[in-house]
Enzyme design. Sequence first.
Site, PDB file in Angstrom:
ATOM      1  N   CYS A 276       0.869  -1.184   0.000  1.00  0.00           N
ATOM      2  CA  CYS A 276       0.000   0.000   0.000  1.00  0.00           C
ATOM      3  C   CYS A 276       0.905   1.234   0.000  1.00  0.00           C
ATOM      4  O   CYS A 276       1.647   1.457   0.956  1.00  0.00           O
ATOM      5  CB  CYS A 276      -0.864  -0.029   1.258  1.00  0.00           C
TER       6      CYS A 276
ATOM      7  N   CYS B   4      -0.650   3.558  -6.600  1.00  0.00           N
ATOM      8  CA  CYS B   4      -1.587   2.946  -5.643  1.00  0.00           C
ATOM      9  C   CYS B   4      -1.847   1.548  -6.162  1.00  0.00           C
ATOM     10  O   CYS B   4      -2.130   1.366  -7.355  1.00  0.00           O
ATOM     11  CB  CYS B   4      -2.889   3.746  -5.590  1.00  0.00           C
TER      12      CYS B   4
HETATM   13  N1  DGL Z   1      -3.931   0.448  -2.232  1.00  0.00           N
HETATM   14  C1  DGL Z   1      -3.569   1.584  -1.438  1.00  0.00           C
HETATM   15  C2  DGL Z   1      -2.336   2.274  -1.988  1.00  0.00           C
HETATM   16  O1  DGL Z   1      -1.495   1.651  -2.639  1.00  0.00           O
HETATM   17  C3  DGL Z   1      -4.614   2.596  -1.081  1.00  0.00           C
HETATM   18  C4  DGL Z   1      -6.039   2.344  -1.317  1.00  0.00           C
HETATM   19  C5  DGL Z   1      -6.949   3.117  -0.380  1.00  0.00           C
HETATM   20  O2  DGL Z   1      -7.104   4.336  -0.560  1.00  0.00           O
HETATM   21  O3  DGL Z   1      -7.450   2.476   0.528  1.00  0.00           O
HETATM   22  O4  DGL Z   1      -2.134   3.440  -1.768  1.00  0.00           O
END
Ligand code: DGL
Length: 215
Positions: free
Chosen positions: A70, A176
């Site tokens: 993340c 993301c």
């Molecule tokens: N998948 C997460 C990232 O790489 C964020 C997703 C979310 O906003 O929950 O930043």
Amino acid sequence: MKIGVFDSGIGGLSIVNAIIAGIPDIEVDFKNDAENLPYGTKTPDELFALIKPIFQEFIDDGCRVIVIACNTVSTTLIERLRKTFTIPMVGLEPMVKPAADMTKSRVITVCATPTTLGSERYKYLKDRYANDIEVIEPDCSEWAALIENNQMNNQKIIDAIEPSLKKGSDVIVLGCTHYHWIEDSIRAIVGDRAAVIQPETAVVRQLNRVIERLG
Ligand code: DGL
């Protein structure tokens, strides 16, 4: 070897798939926090309170490494998490340096959550590697929740990306992990006008290095 992989939601599964494909015999314990998604609009303190017990669970479950799949959590909290837990962690962050190395037009696009774009780490990456490059940051604030709920569509991608392409951007950074799931749609829209990059290969390489060091 058992490792933990964490993301707010399905973004992390793209990283899990890459890890399983790239590292034979690895056991992956994937945890998410879909109840509190999206993470990308929360403050670092709010995120830390949510994540702390989940990281403790990874340790209690016998994981030897945690992959923070993340960008939002890695860019805002990895140092704090490393101070709190001694387990090795692999983070991921928007690929500003590779994009800066690749661009010929000197215009790049970073698609990421508001919390990632507002982080000190992201500002550092831009200052360090892209200070003579135009960095366009389209509004992707709704994308993670839309992708999680299978409600994303091509028009939203076009609305966000076309203005960047018109300004000459020749590299699009997927900052993301949720956006990895729409990578093919983004590539189809972008065509040969820009490269689309994301860090799955780099994360697997880094994880391999950490595993080797653990022996
Ligand atoms: N998948 C997460 C990232 O790489 C964020 C997703 C979310 O906003 O929950 O930043």
